[in-house]
Design an enzyme around this catalytic site. Structure first.
Site, PDB file in Angstrom:
ATOM      1  N   GLN A 113       1.107  -1.195   0.169  1.00 27.50           N
ATOM      2  CA  GLN A 113      -0.008   0.243  -0.064  1.00 27.50           C
ATOM      3  C   GLN A 113       0.861   1.159  -0.067  1.00 27.50           C
ATOM      4  OE1 GLN A 113      -3.272  -0.596   3.193  1.00 27.50           O
ATOM      5  NE2 GLN A 113      -1.755  -2.038   3.041  1.00 27.50           N
ATOM      6  N   ASN A 114       1.894   0.877  -0.057  1.00 27.49           N
ATOM      7  CA  ASN A 114       3.007   2.138   0.384  1.00 27.49           C
ATOM      8  C   ASN A 114       3.552   2.459  -0.882  1.00 27.49           C
ATOM      9  OD1 ASN A 114       2.900   1.176   2.790  1.00 27.49           O
ATOM     10  ND2 ASN A 114       5.130  -0.267   2.286  1.00 27.49           N
ATOM     11  N   HIS A 131      -1.970   2.057  -3.809  1.00 26.42           N
ATOM     12  CA  HIS A 131      -2.208   3.365  -3.711  1.00 26.42           C
ATOM     13  C   HIS A 131      -1.199   4.425  -4.180  1.00 26.42           C
ATOM     14  CE1 HIS A 131      -4.157   2.391   0.402  1.00 26.42           C
ATOM     15  NE2 HIS A 131      -5.024   1.947  -0.527  1.00 26.42           N
ATOM     16  N   CYS A 167       0.783  21.690 -15.778  1.00 25.10           N
ATOM     17  CA  CYS A 167       1.465  20.340 -17.113  1.00 25.10           C
ATOM     18  C   CYS A 167       1.812  21.313 -17.886  1.00 25.10           C
ATOM     19  CB  CYS A 167       0.228  19.905 -17.337  1.00 25.10           C
ATOM     20  SG  CYS A 167      -0.124  18.833 -18.144  1.00 25.10           S
ATOM     21  N   GLY A 207       2.692  -4.208   8.977  1.00 22.30           N
ATOM     22  CA  GLY A 207       2.852  -2.950   9.406  1.00 22.30           C
ATOM     23  C   GLY A 207       1.900  -2.200   8.962  1.00 22.30           C
ATOM     24  N   THR A 208       0.092  -2.790   8.733  1.00 26.96           N
ATOM     25  CA  THR A 208      -0.815  -2.195   7.742  1.00 26.96           C
ATOM     26  C   THR A 208      -1.810  -1.883   9.222  1.00 26.96           C
ATOM     27  OG1 THR A 208      -2.274  -1.747   6.309  1.00 26.96           O
ATOM     28  CG2 THR A 208      -1.916  -4.236   7.010  1.00 26.96           C
ATOM     29  N   ASN A 233       3.162  -6.791  13.495  1.00 22.09           N
ATOM     30  CA  ASN A 233       2.956  -5.845  13.873  1.00 22.09           C
ATOM     31  C   ASN A 233       2.946  -5.538  15.014  1.00 22.09           C
ATOM     32  OD1 ASN A 233       1.689  -3.211  14.400  1.00 22.09           O
ATOM     33  ND2 ASN A 233       0.118  -3.370  11.957  1.00 22.09           N
ATOM     34  N   PRO A 234       3.797  -4.093  15.744  1.00 18.56           N
ATOM     35  CA  PRO A 234       4.275  -4.524  17.155  1.00 18.56           C
ATOM     36  C   PRO A 234       3.120  -4.244  17.232  1.00 18.56           C
ATOM     37  CG  PRO A 234       4.652  -2.103  15.864  1.00 18.56           C
ATOM     38  CD  PRO A 234       5.132  -3.277  14.789  1.00 18.56           C
ATOM     39  N   ALA A 251       8.590  -4.293  11.716  1.00 19.95           N
ATOM     40  CA  ALA A 251       9.220  -5.784  10.521  1.00 19.95           C
ATOM     41  C   ALA A 251      11.016  -5.605  10.217  1.00 19.95           C
ATOM     42  CB  ALA A 251       9.238  -4.584   8.855  1.00 19.95           C
TER      43      ALA A 251
HETATM   44  C1  BJW Z   1       4.522  -1.071  12.169  1.00 17.55           C
HETATM   45  C2  BJW Z   1       5.891  -0.657  12.732  1.00 17.55           C
HETATM   46  C3  BJW Z   1       7.107  -1.125  12.037  1.00 17.55           C
HETATM   47  C4  BJW Z   1       4.031   1.096  13.194  1.00 17.55           C
HETATM   48  N1  BJW Z   1       7.494  -2.370  12.012  1.00 17.55           N
HETATM   49  N2  BJW Z   1       4.827  -2.315  11.976  1.00 17.55           N
HETATM   50  C5  BJW Z   1     -16.326   2.435   4.948  1.00 17.55           C
HETATM   51  C6  BJW Z   1     -16.173   0.924   4.723  1.00 17.55           C
HETATM   52  C7  BJW Z   1     -14.965   0.540   3.401  1.00 17.55           C
HETATM   53  C8  BJW Z   1     -14.315   1.792   2.560  1.00 17.55           C
HETATM   54  C9  BJW Z   1     -15.098   3.066   2.930  1.00 17.55           C
HETATM   55  C10 BJW Z   1     -15.463   2.971   3.835  1.00 17.55           C
HETATM   56  N3  BJW Z   1     -16.044   4.148   4.013  1.00 17.55           N
HETATM   57  C11 BJW Z   1     -15.326   5.436   2.734  1.00 17.55           C
HETATM   58  C12 BJW Z   1     -14.420   4.382   2.834  1.00 17.55           C
HETATM   59  C13 BJW Z   1     -13.769   4.318   1.650  1.00 17.55           C
HETATM   60  C14 BJW Z   1     -11.974   4.463   2.122  1.00 17.55           C
HETATM   61  C15 BJW Z   1     -12.059   3.561   3.156  1.00 17.55           C
HETATM   62  O1  BJW Z   1     -11.458   2.195   3.265  1.00 17.55           O
HETATM   63  N4  BJW Z   1     -11.926   4.532   4.349  1.00 17.55           N
HETATM   64  C16 BJW Z   1     -11.205   4.058   6.128  1.00 17.55           C
HETATM   65  C17 BJW Z   1     -10.708   4.929   6.102  1.00 17.55           C
HETATM   66  C18 BJW Z   1     -12.740   4.027   5.937  1.00 17.55           C
HETATM   67  N5  BJW Z   1     -11.175   3.963   0.623  1.00 17.55           N
HETATM   68  C19 BJW Z   1     -10.946   4.804  -0.644  1.00 17.55           C
HETATM   69  O2  BJW Z   1     -11.722   5.377  -0.656  1.00 17.55           O
HETATM   70  C20 BJW Z   1      -9.953   4.064  -1.562  1.00 17.55           C
HETATM   71  N6  BJW Z   1     -11.028   4.243  -2.319  1.00 17.55           N
HETATM   72  C21 BJW Z   1     -12.299   3.173  -2.364  1.00 17.55           C
HETATM   73  O3  BJW Z   1     -12.916   2.246  -1.675  1.00 17.55           O
HETATM   74  O4  BJW Z   1     -12.777   3.931  -4.412  1.00 17.55           O
HETATM   75  C22 BJW Z   1     -14.271   2.902  -3.885  1.00 17.55           C
HETATM   76  C23 BJW Z   1     -15.238   4.376  -3.603  1.00 17.55           C
HETATM   77  C24 BJW Z   1     -14.948   5.734  -4.199  1.00 17.55           C
HETATM   78  C25 BJW Z   1     -16.014   5.659  -4.027  1.00 17.55           C
HETATM   79  C26 BJW Z   1     -16.537   5.745  -2.440  1.00 17.55           C
HETATM   80  C27 BJW Z   1     -16.504   5.443  -2.281  1.00 17.55           C
HETATM   81  C28 BJW Z   1     -15.911   4.147  -2.623  1.00 17.55           C
HETATM   82  C29 BJW Z   1      -8.742   5.033  -1.362  1.00 17.55           C
HETATM   83  C30 BJW Z   1      -7.894   4.237  -0.304  1.00 17.55           C
HETATM   84  C31 BJW Z   1      -7.117   5.593  -0.112  1.00 17.55           C
HETATM   85  C32 BJW Z   1      -5.507   5.389   0.793  1.00 17.55           C
HETATM   86  N7  BJW Z   1      -4.940   6.531   0.850  1.00 17.55           N
HETATM   87  C33 BJW Z   1      -3.630   7.065   1.668  1.00 17.55           C
HETATM   88  C34 BJW Z   1      -3.300   8.381   1.043  1.00 17.55           C
HETATM   89  C35 BJW Z   1      -2.946   8.227  -0.095  1.00 17.55           C
HETATM   90  C36 BJW Z   1      -1.535   8.356   0.061  1.00 17.55           C
HETATM   91  C37 BJW Z   1      -0.853   8.787   0.673  1.00 17.55           C
HETATM   92  O5  BJW Z   1      -0.233  10.442   0.438  1.00 17.55           O
HETATM   93  O6  BJW Z   1       0.654   8.880   0.476  1.00 17.55           O
HETATM   94  O7  BJW Z   1      -3.490   5.593   1.762  1.00 17.55           O
HETATM   95  S1  BJW Z   1      -4.772   6.451   3.485  1.00 17.55           S
HETATM   96  C38 BJW Z   1      -3.258   5.705   3.676  1.00 17.55           C
HETATM   97  O8  BJW Z   1      -3.742   4.699   4.841  1.00 17.55           O
HETATM   98  C39 BJW Z   1      -2.101   6.039   2.356  1.00 17.55           C
HETATM   99  C40 BJW Z   1      -2.205   4.115   3.525  1.00 17.55           C
HETATM  100  O9  BJW Z   1      -1.985   3.189   2.146  1.00 17.55           O
HETATM  101  C41 BJW Z   1      -3.370   3.600   3.854  1.00 17.55           C
HETATM  102  C42 BJW Z   1      -3.728   2.972   4.981  1.00 17.55           C
HETATM  103  O10 BJW Z   1      -1.972   2.774   5.645  1.00 17.55           O
HETATM  104  P1  BJW Z   1      -1.579   1.248   6.415  1.00 17.55           P
HETATM  105  O11 BJW Z   1       0.301   1.088   5.183  1.00 17.55           O
HETATM  106  O12 BJW Z   1      -2.247   0.530   6.962  1.00 17.55           O
HETATM  107  O13 BJW Z   1      -0.519   2.210   7.151  1.00 17.55           O
HETATM  108  P2  BJW Z   1      -1.393   3.019   9.281  1.00 17.55           P
HETATM  109  O14 BJW Z   1      -0.823   4.447   9.449  1.00 17.55           O
HETATM  110  O15 BJW Z   1      -2.763   3.228   8.773  1.00 17.55           O
HETATM  111  O16 BJW Z   1      -0.649   1.332  10.006  1.00 17.55           O
HETATM  112  C43 BJW Z   1       0.276   2.036  10.136  1.00 17.55           C
HETATM  113  C44 BJW Z   1       0.257   0.172  11.169  1.00 17.55           C
HETATM  114  O17 BJW Z   1       1.844   0.092  11.351  1.00 17.55           O
HETATM  115  C45 BJW Z   1      -0.058   0.131  12.458  1.00 17.55           C
HETATM  116  O18 BJW Z   1      -0.459  -0.636  13.057  1.00 17.55           O
HETATM  117  C46 BJW Z   1       1.393   0.498  13.071  1.00 17.55           C
HETATM  118  O19 BJW Z   1       0.950  -0.410  14.221  1.00 17.55           O
HETATM  119  C47 BJW Z   1       2.057  -0.284  12.400  1.00 17.55           C
HETATM  120  N8  BJW Z   1       3.705   0.086  12.479  1.00 17.55           N
HETATM  121  N9  BJW Z   1       6.103   1.247  13.370  1.00 17.55           N
HETATM  122  C48 BJW Z   1       5.429  -2.803  11.926  1.00 17.55           C
HETATM  123  N10 BJW Z   1       8.983  -0.521  12.479  1.00 17.55           N
HETATM  124 ZN    ZN Z   2      -2.450  18.582 -18.493  1.00 11.67          ZN
END
Ligand code: BJW
Ligand code: ZN
Length: 260
Positions: A113-114, A131, A167, A207-208, A233-234, A251
């Site tokens: 997802q990174n 993503h 652009c 790590g998610t 995951n810690p 990780a």
């Molecule tokens: C360690 C550690 C170490 C720490 N070692 N581990 C209700 C139900 C279902 C879906 C939805 C809903 N309401 C809304 C939605 C849709 C929405 C969604 O899921 N929202 C929820 C938050 C509720 N999803 C979307 O909108 C997606 N698109 C979609 O669904 O399209 C269809 C649709 C369209 C229109 C309307 C509705 C649906 C798109 C999702 C895009 C996510 N984008 C982001 C940011 C953009 C990129 C950027 O700027 O970098 O992506 S958000 C952010 O979260 C980023 C990540 O990829 C993503 C996931 O995060 P991740 O990787 O899990 O990290 P963290 O920080 O959350 O967790 C870190 C973990 O690591 C923790 O657990 C720590 O403990 C651990 N940790 N140190 C190992 N050393």
């Molecule tokens: Zn353009």
């Protein structure tokens, strides 16, 4: 189909480590799904899970959605430009390197997802960046990729009024190549990831927080298809209750042990 090991909570972490090492060694088709925690030990903040994480300090709708971009694109661009610079100077950690090494020994499919390129810089092939990639810049309006060098910025002095480049094709603003909330995931990488977890017998989820959909469905799809799912995951996450084993480690601590 692999036998599901018993739940982990009462076992010692060495016993869990040993179980996971064996599961991985014997896996026919291993899939690794990584999230922001994977890069935390490279100095890249996570989105959730600590006081230093992005969404505990900033509103995700302002920084990571189309309405947020339209409301204040300088603010959004400044944040992404700063993160592009942070990622460029970060290094893969021992966890990234261990996965690259493991893939030279056995069949391993990596889905992340990174939006950083730390897996690639460690030597891994990545099946899918679900993503997107932060540095895959493109025009917000016409989608033309933007490949010119960006002006240098000072990581220690962020400028929230920095404007995105224009652009060269249509003059609209250039945006980062990430998937914002409300946007659809890139279709082919998503489909390939679903297929990969459907065929896996072991899935490592590293790590998610398991809060963001549809990526958080992948471990559930894997289990429905008979895979053993292990979380590294810690902290507990939204996935912990659904996985077969939770290895409470970071990780960079856990993944090198898979090479033992
Ligand atoms: C360690 C550690 C170490 C720490 N070692 N581990 C209700 C139900 C279902 C879906 C939805 C809903 N309401 C809304 C939605 C849709 C929405 C969604 O899921 N929202 C929820 C938050 C509720 N999803 C979307 O909108 C997606 N698109 C979609 O669904 O399209 C269809 C649709 C369209 C229109 C309307 C509705 C649906 C798109 C999702 C895009 C996510 N984008 C982001 C940011 C953009 C990129 C950027 O700027 O970098 O992506 S958000 C952010 O979260 C980023 C990540 O990829 C993503 C996931 O995060 P991740 O990787 O899990 O990290 P963290 O920080 O959350 O967790 C870190 C973990 O690591 C923790 O657990 C720590 O403990 C651990 N940790 N140190 C190992 N050393
Ligand atoms: Zn353009």
């Amino acid at each position: 189909m692999s036998p599901a090991p018993s739940k982990s909570q009462n076992e010692g972490s060495d016993a869990i480590a040993l179980t996971v090492v064996r599961l991985v060694r014997d896996a026919r088709q291993l899939v690794v799904l990584t999230g922001a925690g994977m890069s935390a030990e490279s100095g890249i903040p996570t989105f959730r899970g600590s006081d230093a994480s992005w969404w505990s300090r900033f509103d995700p709708q302002r920084l990571a959605s189309v309405p947020g971009w339209k409301a204040d694109r300088a603010l959004v661009w400044a944040w992404y430009r700063w993160r592009i610079a942070l990622i460029a100077q970060a290094q893969p950690n021992p966890g990234h390197r261990a996965l690259a090494q493991l893939a030279r020994r056995q069949s391993l499919v990596l889905v992340t997802q990174n939006v950083d390129d730390l897996h690639e810089r460690a030597g891994s092939d990545v099946l899918a960046h679900l993503h997107g990639r932060i540095d895959a810049l493109r025009c917000f309006a016409c989608g033309t990729p933007y490949t010119r060098e960006l002006p240098v910025i000072d990581l220690h002095a962020p400028d929230p009024t920095l404007e995105p480049p224009a652009c060269p094709h249509c003059g609209d603003a250039v945006r980062p190549g990430v998937v914002w909330f409300g946007e659809i995931l890139p279709e082919l990488p998503w489909r390939a990831s679903v297929e990969a977890v459907e065929q896996a017998d072991v899935v490592l989820v590293v790590g998610t927080s398991g809060l963001v959909y549809p990526a958080a469905e992948l471990p559930q799809i894997a289990r429905r298809n008979g895979a053993t799912v292990v979380e590294i995951n810690p902290q507990p996450s939204a996935l912990t209750a659904q996985v077969d084993l939770h290895w409470r480690a970071t990780a960079a601590q856990a993944l090198p042990r898979l090479l033992d």
